[in-house]
Design a protein around this motif. Structure first.
Motif, PDB file in Angstrom:
ATOM      1  N   VAL A 171       0.855  -1.187   0.000  1.00 45.54           N
ATOM      2  CA  VAL A 171       0.000   0.000   0.000  1.00 45.54           C
ATOM      3  C   VAL A 171       0.889   1.234   0.000  1.00 45.54           C
ATOM      4  O   VAL A 171       1.987   1.211   0.557  1.00 45.54           O
ATOM      5  CB  VAL A 171      -0.946   0.031   1.229  1.00 45.54           C
ATOM      6  CG1 VAL A 171      -1.944  -1.116   1.173  1.00 45.54           C
ATOM      7  CG2 VAL A 171      -0.156  -0.019   2.528  1.00 45.54           C
ATOM      8  N   ASP A 206       0.221   4.057   1.526  1.00 42.04           N
ATOM      9  CA  ASP A 206      -0.033   4.838   2.735  1.00 42.04           C
ATOM     10  C   ASP A 206       1.100   4.702   3.745  1.00 42.04           C
ATOM     11  O   ASP A 206       1.790   3.681   3.801  1.00 42.04           O
ATOM     12  CB  ASP A 206      -1.335   4.387   3.400  1.00 42.04           C
ATOM     13  CG  ASP A 206      -2.489   4.272   2.432  1.00 42.04           C
ATOM     14  OD1 ASP A 206      -2.427   3.397   1.550  1.00 42.04           O
ATOM     15  OD2 ASP A 206      -3.446   5.040   2.553  1.00 42.04           O
ATOM     16  N   LEU A 229       2.389   3.815   7.348  1.00 40.60           N
ATOM     17  CA  LEU A 229       1.919   2.763   8.243  1.00 40.60           C
ATOM     18  C   LEU A 229       2.382   3.027   9.670  1.00 40.60           C
ATOM     19  O   LEU A 229       3.568   3.263   9.909  1.00 40.60           O
ATOM     20  CB  LEU A 229       2.439   1.400   7.772  1.00 40.60           C
ATOM     21  CG  LEU A 229       1.949   0.943   6.394  1.00 40.60           C
ATOM     22  CD1 LEU A 229       2.631  -0.348   5.979  1.00 40.60           C
ATOM     23  CD2 LEU A 229       0.433   0.783   6.380  1.00 40.60           C
ATOM     24  N   VAL A 236      -6.332   2.114   6.576  1.00 42.56           N
ATOM     25  CA  VAL A 236      -5.914   2.075   5.176  1.00 42.56           C
ATOM     26  C   VAL A 236      -7.055   1.534   4.338  1.00 42.56           C
ATOM     27  O   VAL A 236      -7.674   0.531   4.703  1.00 42.56           O
ATOM     28  CB  VAL A 236      -4.668   1.176   5.013  1.00 42.56           C
ATOM     29  CG1 VAL A 236      -4.334   0.979   3.541  1.00 42.56           C
ATOM     30  CG2 VAL A 236      -3.484   1.751   5.777  1.00 42.56           C
ATOM     31  N   ASN A 279       4.867  -0.881   2.750  1.00 42.97           N
ATOM     32  CA  ASN A 279       4.884   0.219   1.789  1.00 42.97           C
ATOM     33  C   ASN A 279       6.278   0.524   1.253  1.00 42.97           C
ATOM     34  O   ASN A 279       6.465   1.514   0.543  1.00 42.97           O
ATOM     35  CB  ASN A 279       4.273   1.494   2.400  1.00 42.97           C
ATOM     36  CG  ASN A 279       5.017   1.951   3.645  1.00 42.97           C
ATOM     37  OD1 ASN A 279       6.100   1.442   3.976  1.00 42.97           O
ATOM     38  ND2 ASN A 279       4.441   2.908   4.354  1.00 42.97           N
TER      39      ASN A 279
END
Length: 245
Positions: free
Chosen positions: A12, A14, A16, A22, A48
């Motif tokens: 992902v 994003d 973390l 998320v 990520n």
């Protein structure tokens, strides 16, 4: 610590941290809901490429999407491998395979190179990056390799860092054994260059052999396909000079 292969791993973009929420990409949500059929409370692993690996749970599930809540950390973020893999782009299916195997074998940077005999002029960096992420998800890798834009052979060499040893696969080498040449390398910074299906041209081979930062290696008595040569070369480099030792 090795990866936990019991749980689904997702890349992902994003940040973390514990308590963060998320929302996976639509195709990821579809896979989690309709293929894996995960219910609320089910666990997955997130990474990520920056913050290590985290355990997350399905917090909210609707008919079309779900949200994941980040829990505790699982593995710290390792540094990106320092092995640069330079390659002539191949046709699509074989290129996908080549990129996935390079990630599995510990390449930290993927650099497409346009040589005289390259059959595919455009590497399609978005597709390459997608294959990198897929391979990282499947293989437990946390440091996601960088994908660079394609460059011409001459430009690659003109801008080369002379402190990084460039190893190239030379089908015209006088021997079949790559180990003596590899064992003579003293540099810690390494790169591998694999040519196209038609091999390097005579001019390109002469240019490479004349450069002081280049080492030519053979890959045995048989002529290998470009994607096979890539895996074989990465394996022998990792076993001789890299992180296998």
């Amino acid at each position: 610590m090795r990866a936990n292969y019991r749980l689904q791993r997702l890349f992902v973009p994003d940040d973390l941290a514990e308590g963060a929420e998320v929302e996976p990409a639509p195709q990821q949500s579809h896979y989690l809901m309709h293929v894996l059929r995960l219910a609320e409370g089910a666990e997955v692993l997130l990474f990520n490429g920056r913050d290590g690996e985290w355990l997350a749970t399905v917090a909210v599930r609707t008919k079309k999407s779900l949200r994941l809540k980040v829990g505790r950390p699982q593995r710290p973020q390792p540094p990106l491998p320092d092995l640069v893999y330079c390659f002539a782009p191949l046709k699509q299916g074989r290129l996908d395979y080549l990129v996935q195997k390079a990630v599995e074998m510990g390449a930290g940077t993927l650099q497409p190179v346009i040589t005289q005999h390259t059959q595919v002029a455009k590497a399609g960096t978005d597709r390459l990056a997608a294959n990198v992420i897929e391979a990282a998800e499947q293989c437990g890798i946390l440091a996601v390799p960088e994908v660079r834009e394609a460059v011409k052979f001459e430009r690659l060499l003109a801008g080369w860092d002379s402190e990084r040893r460039l190893i190239f696969c030379d089908e015209d080498a006088a021997t079949d054994n790559p180990l003596p040449a590899l064992r003579s390398i003293g540099e810690k910074k390494l790169a591998l260059l694999v040519g196209p299906e038609g091999g390097f041209s005579d001019d390109e081979r002469r240019t490479l052999r004349a450069l002081p930062f280049v080492t030519a290696i053979p890959l045995g008595p048989r002529i290998l396909r470009a994607d096979t040569a890539a895996v074989a070369a990465l394996a022998v480099i990792q076993a001789t000079l890299g992180d296998w030792g």
